[in-house]
Design a protein around this motif. Sequence first.
Motif, PDB file in Angstrom:
ATOM      1  N   GLU A  83       0.998  -1.284   0.073  1.00 55.15           N
ATOM      2  CA  GLU A  83       0.110   0.050  -0.186  1.00 55.15           C
ATOM      3  C   GLU A  83       0.727   1.353   0.024  1.00 55.15           C
ATOM      4  OE1 GLU A  83      -3.906   1.358  -0.173  1.00 55.15           O
ATOM      5  OE2 GLU A  83      -3.242  -0.718  -0.092  1.00 55.15           O
ATOM      6  N   GLU A  84       2.010   1.418   0.629  1.00 53.63           N
ATOM      7  CA  GLU A  84       2.849   2.366   0.624  1.00 53.63           C
ATOM      8  C   GLU A  84       3.588   2.490  -0.605  1.00 53.63           C
ATOM      9  OE1 GLU A  84       5.485   1.116   3.890  1.00 53.63           O
ATOM     10  OE2 GLU A  84       4.192   1.800   5.499  1.00 53.63           O
ATOM     11  N   HIS A  85       4.027   1.570  -1.365  1.00 55.56           N
ATOM     12  CA  HIS A  85       4.430   1.573  -2.664  1.00 55.56           C
ATOM     13  C   HIS A  85       3.493   2.248  -3.674  1.00 55.56           C
ATOM     14  CE1 HIS A  85       8.442   0.033  -1.797  1.00 55.56           C
ATOM     15  NE2 HIS A  85       7.798  -0.551  -0.841  1.00 55.56           N
ATOM     16  N   LYS A  86       1.995   1.985  -3.579  1.00 53.76           N
ATOM     17  CA  LYS A  86       1.016   2.369  -4.292  1.00 53.76           C
ATOM     18  C   LYS A  86       1.167   4.063  -4.419  1.00 53.76           C
ATOM     19  CE  LYS A  86      -2.546  -1.204  -3.648  1.00 53.76           C
ATOM     20  NZ  LYS A  86      -3.757  -1.318  -3.110  1.00 53.76           N
ATOM     21  N   TRP A  87       1.294   4.498  -3.480  1.00 54.71           N
ATOM     22  CA  TRP A  87       1.538   5.975  -3.334  1.00 54.71           C
ATOM     23  C   TRP A  87       2.811   6.548  -3.958  1.00 54.71           C
ATOM     24  CZ3 TRP A  87      -2.611   8.911  -2.483  1.00 54.71           C
ATOM     25  CH2 TRP A  87      -3.520   8.381  -1.393  1.00 54.71           C
ATOM     26  N   ARG A  88       3.883   5.712  -4.038  1.00 54.29           N
ATOM     27  CA  ARG A  88       5.020   6.160  -4.686  1.00 54.29           C
ATOM     28  C   ARG A  88       4.927   6.212  -6.117  1.00 54.29           C
ATOM     29  NH1 ARG A  88       9.466   3.195  -6.432  1.00 54.29           N
ATOM     30  NH2 ARG A  88       8.586   0.918  -5.382  1.00 54.29           N
ATOM     31  N   TYR A  89       4.141   4.889  -6.661  1.00 51.31           N
ATOM     32  CA  TYR A  89       3.927   4.712  -7.929  1.00 51.31           C
ATOM     33  C   TYR A  89       2.923   5.870  -8.731  1.00 51.31           C
ATOM     34  CZ  TYR A  89       6.330   0.235  -8.917  1.00 51.31           C
ATOM     35  OH  TYR A  89       7.406  -0.772  -9.231  1.00 51.31           O
ATOM     36  N   LEU A  90       2.066   6.177  -7.823  1.00 52.93           N
ATOM     37  CA  LEU A  90       1.248   7.274  -8.117  1.00 52.93           C
ATOM     38  C   LEU A  90       1.835   8.473  -8.281  1.00 52.93           C
ATOM     39  CD1 LEU A  90      -1.721   8.284  -8.986  1.00 52.93           C
ATOM     40  CD2 LEU A  90      -2.194   8.651  -6.483  1.00 52.93           C
ATOM     41  N   GLY A  91       2.847   8.753  -7.406  1.00 53.37           N
ATOM     42  CA  GLY A  91       3.496  10.140  -7.495  1.00 53.37           C
ATOM     43  C   GLY A  91       4.351  10.318  -8.599  1.00 53.37           C
ATOM     44  N   SER A  92       4.933   9.043  -8.960  1.00 54.81           N
ATOM     45  CA  SER A  92       5.858   9.061 -10.020  1.00 54.81           C
ATOM     46  C   SER A  92       5.044   9.118 -11.504  1.00 54.81           C
ATOM     47  CB  SER A  92       6.623   7.538 -10.200  1.00 54.81           C
ATOM     48  OG  SER A  92       7.405   7.360 -11.316  1.00 54.81           O
ATOM     49  N   LEU A  93       3.873   8.705 -11.359  1.00 50.09           N
ATOM     50  CA  LEU A  93       3.178   8.858 -12.676  1.00 50.09           C
ATOM     51  C   LEU A  93       2.598  10.209 -12.757  1.00 50.09           C
ATOM     52  CD1 LEU A  93       1.030   7.681 -15.079  1.00 50.09           C
ATOM     53  CD2 LEU A  93      -0.675   7.238 -13.098  1.00 50.09           C
ATOM     54  N   LEU A  94       2.004  10.880 -11.589  1.00 50.00           N
ATOM     55  CA  LEU A  94       1.690  12.208 -11.657  1.00 50.00           C
ATOM     56  C   LEU A  94       2.694  13.017 -12.159  1.00 50.00           C
ATOM     57  CD1 LEU A  94      -0.651  12.386  -8.621  1.00 50.00           C
ATOM     58  CD2 LEU A  94      -1.393  12.292 -10.961  1.00 50.00           C
ATOM     59  N   SER A  95       3.873  12.932 -11.836  1.00 52.00           N
ATOM     60  CA  SER A  95       4.893  13.962 -12.194  1.00 52.00           C
ATOM     61  C   SER A  95       5.433  13.644 -13.717  1.00 52.00           C
ATOM     62  CB  SER A  95       6.318  13.687 -11.338  1.00 52.00           C
ATOM     63  OG  SER A  95       6.506  12.301 -11.475  1.00 52.00           O
ATOM     64  N   ARG A  96       4.971  12.385 -13.987  1.00 55.37           N
ATOM     65  CA  ARG A  96       5.332  12.388 -15.465  1.00 55.37           C
ATOM     66  C   ARG A  96       4.404  12.839 -16.541  1.00 55.37           C
ATOM     67  NH1 ARG A  96       5.465   7.210 -15.402  1.00 55.37           N
ATOM     68  NH2 ARG A  96       3.679   6.667 -16.621  1.00 55.37           N
ATOM     69  N   ILE A  97       3.048  12.547 -16.035  1.00 54.67           N
ATOM     70  CA  ILE A  97       1.863  12.858 -17.078  1.00 54.67           C
ATOM     71  C   ILE A  97       1.686  14.403 -17.145  1.00 54.67           C
ATOM     72  CG2 ILE A  97       1.000  10.700 -17.270  1.00 54.67           C
ATOM     73  CD1 ILE A  97      -1.131  11.549 -14.979  1.00 54.67           C
TER      74      ILE A  97
END
Length: 444
Positions: A83-97
């Motif tokens: 669950e903690e890594h989900k937020w990390r992945y979401l943050g990486s996606l948002l910064s890219r798009i």
Amino acid sequence: MESNSDGEDNHTINIQINKDQIALMHQKISELPKLLSTAAGKPTCSIFRAPKSLVEINGRNYQPHIVSIGPYHRGEPPLKMIEEHKWRYLGSLLSRIETTIGIKLEDLLSAMAELEDRARVCYSETISLSSDEFSEMMILDGCFVIELFRKAANLVRFELGDPIITMAWIIPFFYRDFLRLENQIPFFVLEELFERTKSLAEENQSLPLLALQFFNNAIQRPDDIIQKHHGLKSKHLLDLVRSSLIPPNHQERSIRRNTPTHIIHCVSKLRRAGIKLNPGKAETFLELSFKHGVIQMPPITIDDFMTSFLLNCVAFEQCHSFSTKHFTAYATLLDCMVNTYRDVEYLCDRNIVENCFGNDGEVAKFVNNMGKDVAFDIDLCYLAELFDDVHQYYRNSWHVQWASFKYTYFDTPWSFISALAALILLILTVAQTLYTVYGYYKPP
């Protein structure tokens, strides 16, 4: 007190009705079911809790072990690590798009708000999350799954030292957890998030193809077969992989025949009847055939992934009345064919089953458990014709008796040697008898 004409006393009984009880009963009448909502019987509902009877037999195979997708197991302590890594992945996606296509978190939240009502009725239980919590969960879980698909396909790079990829045990659990019945989100939610976050380099990519390529690391099918399903429609990820394995030329019967369909016998009895089992060549292990006394069964690998996948496909078909029952029919077939470890041993020897699960006895137990407490209409299943043909062949007394004779006396080298020795002994005995009789009537 008054008496009637029969001399019996009339008693007036005053019953006090509890108004609070009446109000409570009316309240319960007006409440809609929550654990199995009224929407559960509609075609739109496709994500269920596994039936208790199946859970009692097969344990936690329907529940996630390391990652929660959807509301049923959200927030459970054993799943907090990912669950903690989900937020990390979401943050990486948002910064890219945000920098590439100008999409922000607000845009994703707005898209999920429009899909909320449609997504809620996909669950058999009433989801108690607020609108904000529900939208957050869909974005967090959906974007995590999609980003993982992208990274597995090398569309997006894994971060250097990402423990999700560097620790070898995690990804195999994802293969299983993403395909558990109680661990799903609607596929149209995933497609909406995928389209909203798609880069220019991904214009020709389809989400079904990305998903099937991800799971192909576990199922291992040729790329040309995967490509055929680039536009496959499905309810969720479990249904997507399940549907991709259903052979298009093996449909279920729509009309029940006058003569009932008979169940198939176990491997040992089939062999005694002269029925052979050969590994078939097909695009999916569900594509079986029977001709001239030979059952063609495409090979299947029984391992940790496949056992979990098969159980969840059967559970989905048991709950979703609008889906075909191909996996239920296949599970029933295996359950009929396998009685003991010897049946599994023979299927392994014939290269029909590759056992990567345990010993042959454990595979036999799994197969038998998979067929327990399963509702199944043998007359309408896609294997009904095969069941009928095998039964008719089995009833043919001539070749069954001949095959039984060969199986008894010539199946193994030792049985053949024993039969040969008995035959030689019989010939010598007959010869000695003839010689004795001949000597009696024609003495030297």
